[in-house]
Design a protein around this motif. Structure first.
Motif, PDB file in Angstrom:
ATOM      1  N   HIS A   1       2.991   6.340  -5.588  1.00  0.00           N
ATOM      2  CA  HIS A   1       2.614   6.655  -6.967  1.00  0.00           C
ATOM      3  C   HIS A   1       1.404   7.588  -7.028  1.00  0.00           C
ATOM      4  O   HIS A   1       1.396   8.550  -7.800  1.00  0.00           O
ATOM      5  N   GLU A   2       0.404   7.310  -6.209  1.00  0.00           N
ATOM      6  CA  GLU A   2      -0.802   8.140  -6.226  1.00  0.00           C
ATOM      7  C   GLU A   2      -0.504   9.582  -5.837  1.00  0.00           C
ATOM      8  O   GLU A   2      -0.956  10.513  -6.488  1.00  0.00           O
ATOM      9  N   PHE A   3       0.244   9.771  -4.771  1.00  0.00           N
ATOM     10  CA  PHE A   3       0.536  11.131  -4.325  1.00  0.00           C
ATOM     11  C   PHE A   3       1.428  11.850  -5.323  1.00  0.00           C
ATOM     12  O   PHE A   3       1.227  13.031  -5.593  1.00  0.00           O
ATOM     13  N   ALA A   4       2.397  11.166  -5.866  1.00  0.00           N
ATOM     14  CA  ALA A   4       3.297  11.792  -6.838  1.00  0.00           C
ATOM     15  C   ALA A   4       2.554  12.157  -8.116  1.00  0.00           C
ATOM     16  O   ALA A   4       2.813  13.200  -8.713  1.00  0.00           O
TER      17      ALA A   4
ATOM     18  N   ASP B   1       0.822  -1.209   0.000  1.00  0.00           N
ATOM     19  CA  ASP B   1       0.000   0.000   0.000  1.00  0.00           C
ATOM     20  C   ASP B   1       0.859   1.263   0.000  1.00  0.00           C
ATOM     21  O   ASP B   1       0.466   2.287  -0.560  1.00  0.00           O
ATOM     22  N   LEU B   2       2.038   1.200   0.608  1.00  0.00           N
ATOM     23  CA  LEU B   2       2.970   2.332   0.584  1.00  0.00           C
ATOM     24  C   LEU B   2       3.422   2.606  -0.841  1.00  0.00           C
ATOM     25  O   LEU B   2       3.496   3.763  -1.265  1.00  0.00           O
TER      26      LEU B   2
ATOM     27  N   VAL C   1       8.947   5.370   4.502  1.00  0.00           N
ATOM     28  CA  VAL C   1       8.542   6.213   3.363  1.00  0.00           C
ATOM     29  C   VAL C   1       9.781   6.642   2.590  1.00  0.00           C
ATOM     30  O   VAL C   1       9.830   6.529   1.360  1.00  0.00           O
ATOM     31  N   LEU C   2      10.795   7.105   3.294  1.00  0.00           N
ATOM     32  CA  LEU C   2      12.032   7.521   2.624  1.00  0.00           C
ATOM     33  C   LEU C   2      12.710   6.332   1.945  1.00  0.00           C
ATOM     34  O   LEU C   2      13.168   6.439   0.804  1.00  0.00           O
ATOM     35  N   TRP C   3      12.770   5.201   2.625  1.00  0.00           N
ATOM     36  CA  TRP C   3      13.382   3.990   2.081  1.00  0.00           C
ATOM     37  C   TRP C   3      12.679   3.562   0.802  1.00  0.00           C
ATOM     38  O   TRP C   3      13.313   3.227  -0.190  1.00  0.00           O
ATOM     39  N   SER C   4      11.348   3.613   0.820  1.00  0.00           N
ATOM     40  CA  SER C   4      10.570   3.192  -0.344  1.00  0.00           C
ATOM     41  C   SER C   4      10.794   4.118  -1.539  1.00  0.00           C
ATOM     42  O   SER C   4      10.592   3.715  -2.680  1.00  0.00           O
ATOM     43  N   GLN C   5      11.219   5.342  -1.275  1.00  0.00           N
ATOM     44  CA  GLN C   5      11.483   6.308  -2.343  1.00  0.00           C
ATOM     45  C   GLN C   5      12.959   6.342  -2.731  1.00  0.00           C
ATOM     46  O   GLN C   5      13.369   7.153  -3.556  1.00  0.00           O
TER      47      GLN C   5
ATOM     48  N   ILE D   1       2.146  11.327   2.662  1.00  0.00           N
ATOM     49  CA  ILE D   1       2.288   9.873   2.620  1.00  0.00           C
ATOM     50  C   ILE D   1       2.509   9.336   4.030  1.00  0.00           C
ATOM     51  O   ILE D   1       1.930   8.307   4.411  1.00  0.00           O
ATOM     52  N   VAL D   2       3.313  10.021   4.827  1.00  0.00           N
ATOM     53  CA  VAL D   2       3.540   9.609   6.224  1.00  0.00           C
ATOM     54  C   VAL D   2       2.210   9.610   6.984  1.00  0.00           C
ATOM     55  O   VAL D   2       1.893   8.654   7.694  1.00  0.00           O
ATOM     56  N   VAL D   3       1.426  10.656   6.824  1.00  0.00           N
ATOM     57  CA  VAL D   3       0.135  10.740   7.515  1.00  0.00           C
ATOM     58  C   VAL D   3      -0.778   9.599   7.052  1.00  0.00           C
ATOM     59  O   VAL D   3      -1.392   8.910   7.874  1.00  0.00           O
ATOM     60  N   GLU D   4      -0.839   9.377   5.760  1.00  0.00           N
ATOM     61  CA  GLU D   4      -1.702   8.317   5.211  1.00  0.00           C
ATOM     62  C   GLU D   4      -1.287   6.950   5.735  1.00  0.00           C
ATOM     63  O   GLU D   4      -2.099   6.138   6.146  1.00  0.00           O
TER      64      GLU D   4
END
Length: 158
Positions: A53-56, A47-48, A129-133, A104-107
């Motif tokens: 992708h959705e937020f970007a 989901d992360l 979140v940072l790792w995933s990016q 994204i962190v809040v979500e």
């Protein structure tokens, strides 16, 4: 779930360095993680990826150029708590998180299913979140994310 996430961060430099899901599940089970924990963590990470992708794709202009104060909805405030919101604001004001990463962190914090999300768990969420990016936290951020509240000493990852 959070223990699995920390293990993945410590073990794999990037998310794409992780083995295929089937092999990863077997490895995590062999290490001693419970099936339920593994399932939750891998679902949360999937989901992360979707959220990244959705937020970007959907919010680049309105969020990336947002210079106002973020007002948290009641549900967000209830889940995050005052301490976590303050920490998010600190990271954003120190330019360690941009507005899209903040959202994204809040979500992802809301998706954790805990209320309130403790500060230690929020730090793991930020790190993931940072790792995933593919972003490496700078020294100050790394220290903040792994500061031990009991003795105020940075934790060692390995």
């Amino acid at each position: 779930m959070f223990d699995v996430l920390v293990y993945l961060y410590e073990t794999y430099y990037r998310p794409d360095a992780c083995p295929e899901p089937e092999a990863l599940v077997k490895k995590l089970s062999a290490i001693g993680f419970e099936e339920d924990e593994i399932s939750q963590a891998l679902g949360w990470l999937t989901d992360l990826e979707v959220a990244n992708h959705e937020f970007a794709d959907n919010y680049p202009r309105q969020t990336a150029f947002s210079f106002g104060t973020r007002i948290y909805a009641r549900q967000e405030s209830d889940v995050l708590g005052v301490e976590a919101i303050g920490f998010i604001q600190f990271l954003e004001s120190a330019k360690m998180l941009d507005p899209i990463q903040r959202e994204i962190v809040v979500e992802r914090a809301l998706a954790a299913g805990e209320a309130p999300v403790g500060l230690e768990k929020l730090k793991v969420i930020v790190l993931m979140v940072l790792w995933s990016q593919g972003k490496e936290p700078d020294g100050l951020m790394f220290e903040e994310l792994f500061l031990d509240d009991e003795d105020a000493e940075p934790r060692l990852l390995h």
